[in-house]
Each structure stands twice: as C-alpha cells, then as structure tokens.
Motif scaffolding. Structure first.
Motif, short mmCIF file in Angstrom:
data_model
loop_
_atom_site.label_atom_id
_atom_site.label_comp_id
_atom_site.label_asym_id
_atom_site.label_seq_id
_atom_site.Cartn_x
_atom_site.Cartn_y
_atom_site.Cartn_z
N HIS A 1 -26.46 95.44 -35.84
CA HIS A 1 -25.47 95.64 -36.90
C HIS A 1 -26.14 96.25 -38.12
O HIS A 1 -27.36 96.20 -38.28
CB HIS A 1 -24.82 94.31 -37.27
N ASP A 2 -25.32 96.84 -38.97
CA ASP A 2 -25.82 97.46 -40.21
C ASP A 2 -25.86 96.47 -41.36
O ASP A 2 -26.72 96.56 -42.24
CB ASP A 2 -24.94 98.65 -40.60
N MET B 1 -24.92 103.24 -49.75
CA MET B 1 -26.30 102.93 -49.38
C MET B 1 -26.41 102.58 -47.90
O MET B 1 -27.48 102.70 -47.30
CB MET B 1 -26.83 101.74 -50.20
N ILE B 2 -25.30 102.13 -47.32
CA ILE B 2 -25.30 101.71 -45.91
C ILE B 2 -25.14 102.92 -44.99
O ILE B 2 -25.94 103.15 -44.09
CB ILE B 2 -24.18 100.69 -45.65
N ILE B 3 -24.10 103.72 -45.25
CA ILE B 3 -23.79 104.80 -44.30
C ILE B 3 -24.58 106.07 -44.57
O ILE B 3 -24.73 106.90 -43.69
CB ILE B 3 -22.28 105.13 -44.30
N ASN B 4 -25.10 106.22 -45.80
CA ASN B 4 -25.84 107.44 -46.13
C ASN B 4 -27.32 107.19 -46.30
O ASN B 4 -28.03 108.03 -46.83
CB ASN B 4 -25.30 108.06 -47.43
N SER B 5 -27.79 106.03 -45.85
CA SER B 5 -29.18 105.67 -46.15
C SER B 5 -30.16 106.70 -45.62
O SER B 5 -31.18 106.97 -46.23
CB SER B 5 -29.51 104.30 -45.57
N ASN B 6 -29.86 107.31 -44.48
CA ASN B 6 -30.80 108.28 -43.92
C ASN B 6 -30.73 109.62 -44.64
O ASN B 6 -31.57 110.49 -44.43
CB ASN B 6 -30.50 108.50 -42.43
N ALA C 1 -14.07 105.81 -34.50
CA ALA C 1 -15.41 105.44 -34.97
C ALA C 1 -15.32 104.78 -36.33
O ALA C 1 -14.59 105.22 -37.21
CB ALA C 1 -16.28 106.69 -35.04
N ASP C 2 -16.07 103.69 -36.51
CA ASP C 2 -16.10 103.01 -37.79
C ASP C 2 -17.32 103.46 -38.57
O ASP C 2 -18.30 103.95 -38.02
CB ASP C 2 -16.13 101.49 -37.57
N ASP C 3 -17.26 103.25 -39.89
CA ASP C 3 -18.34 103.72 -40.75
C ASP C 3 -19.62 102.92 -40.55
O ASP C 3 -20.72 103.46 -40.63
CB ASP C 3 -17.91 103.64 -42.21
N GLN D 1 -14.16 94.94 -43.85
CA GLN D 1 -13.30 95.67 -42.93
C GLN D 1 -12.44 96.67 -43.69
O GLN D 1 -12.25 97.81 -43.25
CB GLN D 1 -12.42 94.67 -42.16
N SER D 2 -11.95 96.27 -44.86
CA SER D 2 -11.16 97.18 -45.69
C SER D 2 -12.00 98.34 -46.21
O SER D 2 -11.47 99.40 -46.53
CB SER D 2 -10.56 96.42 -46.87
N ALA D 3 -13.32 98.13 -46.30
CA ALA D 3 -14.22 99.19 -46.76
C ALA D 3 -14.64 100.13 -45.63
O ALA D 3 -15.40 101.07 -45.86
CB ALA D 3 -15.46 98.58 -47.41
#
Length: 671
Positions: free
Chosen positions: A113-114, A384-389, A48-50, A68-70
């Motif tokens: 997409h995010d 901010m992207i993966i933890n926005s919720n 799974a990707d972030d 991608q590196s992030a």
C-alpha cells in the motif's frame, strides 16, 4: 495464453468450490466473505485509483471516508469490535474481509500500500479515559497492556511494509500524556527507528462541524517531501452552528429509507420522546452541576442552543447525554442528540448507515474520526503520495543515512548525493571558512561519511572552478574531478533545479541526524516581490518557494559576508537577500545568487521600486524622483548621498551585468 472468460455465476460457484462452505459461513463477516469471492470481477471493471491505503483500527470508517474521497482505494481493513465491523461493512462494501485483532496479523500478509491509516485507541491517552482509569486504579497510556501498546503494532507494520506515507489520528492529550514522555516515544519510534519524516498538528473539528473536538494528526513520509501544514485548507473556525445538523421539524427533514422512523417521527414531524430527558434525570444533572459549582469545579452539563458550537462528543454520551443537551425551551426538558444528529455532528453524510442500537451508535461515533477533517489532510498529502517519483528531491535515496551517502566497496569516488551536499555548502559558506575545523564542515562530513579534511578539500576544489574566486587571485586546489566540473556546469545552467535538489538533501540529512542547520544570516520571511497564488491547488508551490528562498538567502548572505553592500550594516534582522530581476519577472534566475544583492531593508525597497539602481561598473545611481527630496535630511543622507558610490562586491557570485542592465531598463525610474 488466452484468458478463459467466466460468467458471473459460474465464476462464483467455481471459486466457492475451492473453499469450504463451512468456513465461509462460519466467518463473522459472511457478506464480506462472499464479496471477496467476486472481487476479481470487480477489479476488471474498476477504474484505476490514485493510490492504495490500509485502514487500521478502522472504527466506523472515518479515516477511510476521507482518503477514499481524496481518490484512494482501501486494500486492507482491521477492526476488532463486532459492532464497528457491522457498521463498517454496511457503509463500505469491500472486496476484502475485515481482519480482527491486529496483534494477531502477520505484517507480511498485509497487501502492499501507499498509505497507512491508523486511529489507534485513544482511551489510554484521552483526558476522560485517563481520569476514569485513575479512578478505577487501572493503568493508562503505554502501561495499558490491552490498548496502550497497540501503537507498536502500527510501527511493526510500517517497518515491514514501508509505505510512502502514513496518517495517525488521536486525542490532543496524547501530546501531554505522562508529561510528554508518551509522545516523545512515538516521535522517536517514527523518526529515529523507522526513518520517517513526520509532521504533527492539532486540528479542531470546529473548522468543519459545530463541535469543539481537538485531534492530533501525525503525518509521516518515507522520504523528504515538500509537505507543509500551510497546504491544509481549513475553513474558518466556529462558523457552522448546531442548528445546521439538528432534525428539522418544519417538514424539511429528509426521509432516509435506511433510518425509517428510528431517529425522527416523520408522521408527526418531531423527535421521538425517548431522546428528551426524564424529569428525574434532568433534576439530577442540575443538582450535580450546582454541587460542583459550589465546590469551584467546572463539572456539569452542557446546554447547547441552535447557534452553539458544542463540547466534544464522548463515548459516555449514551448514559445521560450531559455534555451536549439540546435546549428545547423553558417549558420542556432538554434532549440528547439522536444518533443521526451525532453522525452529522461528526461530519458523516446522511447516506451513512447506522445498523446498531442507539447505545452502540453513540459509543462508535464518539470514538470515530471526522471524515471532513481527514479529507482535508488527505488532499494536502496527496501530491506527495502520487507524485513522489516526479519530485526533484525524490531522485535522492528514499531514506537518507550515512551508509547510502558513503563510498561503497573500494571506490573512493564521491556520489552525486555527497556532491550535492558539498556544492550546497560551498554556496552557503564564505571562502575564508572552507576549513576542516569549521563546525559546519565537521558536522556535515560526519553525516555523509567523509572526514572533515576530505569535505574541506572538496570545497576548495569547487572553489577552483569559480571564476570570481580565481579571478581575484585566490586559488583553490587544482584537483577538481570531471564529476565536480559536471556538477558545476549543471548548477550554472539551472539554478532553480540545483537549489531545490541540494537544499532538500541538506534538510533531509539534518532531519535524519537531529543536527542543527547552519545559523541563518537573515530572517526567514518570503520577500515582498514573491507573488504566490494562495489557492488550494498551489499549496505545494508555496512550499517549494520557501525551500528555494531558504537557499537563495543563505547563498547571497554568505557571498556578502552578511553585510549590506551599500551601507555595510551587518545586523541580520535588517538585511534582505534582494533580487536584481524580481522574482515575479525572472523565472529562470529566481534562485541564482548572481541575481542577488545583500541590502538593508530600506535600500531593498528603494531598489525594488526603482528609486536606485546600479550601473554596469557597480556604481549607485539615484532616480530624479528622489533627488527632488534634497531638502529632506533623511533622504539626503541615506539615498541621495549614495550617488556615484560603488557597492562592496561579494567574494563570490558577483552580480550579473546582464541582470543589472535589465534592472536599469525595466525597473529604474528615469528622469
């Protein structure tokens, strides 16, 4: 239903049977087409990707490399140039085919997409591009119908797909093109038309590589977030020198199988002679530079040494290499960088494949995004992207606007979002200004779809719940609702959560409406007792601290009517919203206004260092260490003379006796 397992070969052939072979092999991207057939197998074994992102105007994949590196996964790519496509496919074997002309792509067909990445063409806006187009009598900027209007295709996709965030990269000159009007159109489109919160910053590549290369980065988020450019981890500028990316002729140059001897002669440990300027070209460049120097112009070649930071690599580099010529000693003509050295100069690793001619490689790399720069921004955006919720303020609507904050149907009930605004204003406005004619009440009432009188009435209802207000003989309207009381209790129980959530709501409204915040009563600096870990992992916390401190200062200053409670000084620049229990010691009450005093800068420092304190009846007490300075006129007048005097109490948020006693026991310097 059981899933039928297919062996890899049977899966491929069964998939191919559903496609016309002629269509597959007619594709410009045969390799990508075949990879697309086996992508379901890849998905079964991929971790799974972030987050997911799309790569528009992808070039050779600089933006993709950074994200991608992030930890992101690319789910869609668009690039029209065939040489860029070839290079991209060689370096980023994908499960999806590369879309060509983005103007012909239906936004609805693009995968969800995010994050959207777009390095839309910079030639219409770059200094070099504008100069060339002017000399040829061609249009530039948005008037360039071929490239200049492609930004609006980015906007079209953002509007349809509504990603959580986006990153746009372009040349610095985008900001000043057409006297700033071009950039204004872009910002207005992203904010007012699409409703995103944007952050813009010019970043120089010299932080990461030995090249002066300024780029404007525009970051946007669908909802209000705690993003701050201070989160960006930028290495010190100009510390990396040209020598670090040049081919080594001492036997230490790595042998890259994919390069072979194209760019470096390993047998003789030297750079191929074709990269050294011919005598005729070198004489021409010197004469050209001399002519322009005589005319007072700055045109000419750029001679770079091993300890240099170079000029910006441009798409015309293949012509004569004049902007970056590598010095080879007095007895030898300078040389161009090789394509491999150009890739290094742009921040690409040696694993990056260059499957095109030198001319094409120079052009592609000069137009590319810089992976280390993009990675740095991606790392700052990622929380901010993966933890926005998970963010407190993300509990609010994704896009704050009047419709979402107004009543729905026939109900006249206040929403939670509207109450957050009202309670925040109550904390920041003096009791005597809770009037429908107050400009701030008029402004915020319009933002939340209420009348000024309705908002003013709600504020007075809230005041009826405040024991400090009612205990002083003043009365609010006796009409507070159950929801008002619940919000009051919630605020009292967790000031930190309330302050962050309500202040982010206020900031979101202001951002959406282009209004102005209430005029600050104090300076915006973080106070001395706020201890921050400045590591990269804690950058988000720094922003939360700023948001919380913003609320705390306003609430405390409002309560004391913008005056020092000891001296009565009312100049904002001399006032501090001081913590009774220091920030470092009282985590649960950091943003509680009852843990605050409005003090002059001098008395704030004295209070923080334990030279003065308060008794439970709000009387000032002076430490013996200060009384020993009685012969000092300044100390006598401004400190010792305060002994036994009472502070001026605020009209709301009276200092907590519990907090004052804690200060007495833990901070005050006793005899």
């Amino acid at each position: 239903m059981a899933t039928r397992q297919l062996a890899p070969n049977s899966f491929i052939w069964e998939s191919m049977s559903r496609l016309m072979l002629s269509e597959i092999f007619a594709s410009q991207n045969i390799v990508a087409a075949l990879r697309q057939l086996i992508s379901p197998l890849c998905d079964q074994i991929a971790s799974a990707d972030d987050f997911r992102f799309i790569d528009l105007f992808a070039g050779v994949g600089g933006n993709r490399s950074g994200f991608q590196s992030a930890g992101g996964r690319c789910v869609f790519t668009s690039e029209w140039d065939s040489y860029a496509q070839k290079t991209y496919i060689e370096n980023y074997p994908a499960e999806h085919m590369i879309a060509g002309d983005i103007t012909q792509v239906d936004a609805a067909d693009i995968p969800d997409h995010d994050v959207l990445l777009a390095g839309f063409p910079c030639q219409p806006f770059s200094i070099a591009g504008v100069s060339k187009k002017n000399s040829l009598g061609r249009a530039h900027g948005f008037a360039d119908e071929t490239q200049g209007t492609l930004f609006f295709d980015v906007a079209r996709i953002i509007e349809t797909k509504r990603p959580r965030a986006f990153l746009l990269e372009n040349v610095k000159n985008l900001m000043s093109h057409d006297k700033g009007r071009t950039f204004d159109v872009i910002k207005r489109t992203l904010t007012q038309e699409l409703g995103y919160h944007i952050y813009c910053k010019v970043i120089d590549g010299a932080h990461f590589v030995p090249q002066h290369r300024e780029r404007i980065i525009i970051v946007g988020f669908r909802g209000p977030v705690a993003f701050d450019w201070d989160m960006l981890n930028l290495p010190e500028k100009n510390q990396i020198k040209l020598g670090s990316i040049l081919h080594k002729t001492d036997g230490s140059e790595p042998l890259l199988v994919w390069d072979g001897s194209k760019f470096f002669d390993h047998a003789n440990q030297c750079i191929p002679a074709k990269y050294t300027l011919t005598d005729n070209l070198w004489v021409y460049l010197q004469n050209y530079a001399a002519k322009h120097r005589a005319a007072g112009n700055g045109f000419g070649y750029g001679l770079a040494h091993k300890d240099s930071v170079t000029r910006t690599l441009s798409a015309r580099y293949h012509k004569d290499g004049s902007e970056i010529l590598v010095y080879q000693g007095e007895q030898k003509n300078p040389r161009r960088l090789t394509p491999r050295e150009c890739a290094r100069l742009m921040g690409y690793p040696d694993t990056f494949r260059i499957p095109v001619s030198d001319t094409r490689a120079y052009q592609l790399l000069a137009d590319a995004a810089m992976p280390p720069m993009i990675l740095s921004v991606a790392q700052a955006m990622k929380p901010m992207i993966i933890n926005s919720n998970e963010k407190i303020w993300q509990a609010m609507p994704v896009q704050i606007n009047v419709e979402e904050l107004t009543m729905t149907g026939k109900s006249n009930n206040w929403t939670r979002e509207q109450l957050l605004v009202a309670f925040n204003l109550y904390c920041q406005l003096p009791f005597g200004k809770l009037d429908q004619r107050n400009p701030d009440i008029i402004r915020f009432a319009a933002m939340i779809g209420r009348t000024p009188s309705a908002l003013a009435m709600k504020l007075v209802n809230i005041a009826s719940l405040d024991p400090v207000i009612t205990g002083s003989g003043r009365k609010g309207l006796v009409g507070a609702s159950k929801l008002d009381r619940a919000m009051w209790d919630e605020m009292q129980q967790d000031w930190n959560k309330f302050a962050l959530e309500s202040q982010m709501m206020i900031d979101a409204l202001v951002s959406q409406s282009n209004a102005t915040l209430i005029e600050p009563l104090v300076t915006e600096e973080i106070e001395d007792d706020v201890e921050i870990n400045y590591s990269a992992e804690n950058k988000t916390s720094q922003t939360q601290i700023r948001v919380g401190q913003h609320f705390f200062r306003r609430a405390v200053m409002s309560a004391y009517a913008g005056r020092c409670c000891i001296t009565g000084i009312a100049h904002p620049s001399l006032l501090v919203a001081s913590h009774i229990i220091p920030w470092r010691s009282g985590k649960d009450n950091r943003l509680n206004p009852r843990n605050g005093l409005c003090l002059s800068a001098l008395h704030d420092k004295a209070f923080d260092k334990g030279l003065i304190t308060l008794t439970p009846d709000y009387t000032i007490k002076i430490s013996s260490s200060v009384r020993q300075m009685a012969d000092n006129r300044f100390a006598s007048e401004w400190l010792i003379g305060l002994e036994g005097k009472k502070i001026a109490l605020p009209e709301k948020f009276t200092p907590s006796i519990e907090f004052i006693e804690w200060h007495n026991e833990n901070i005050f310097l006793r005899d």
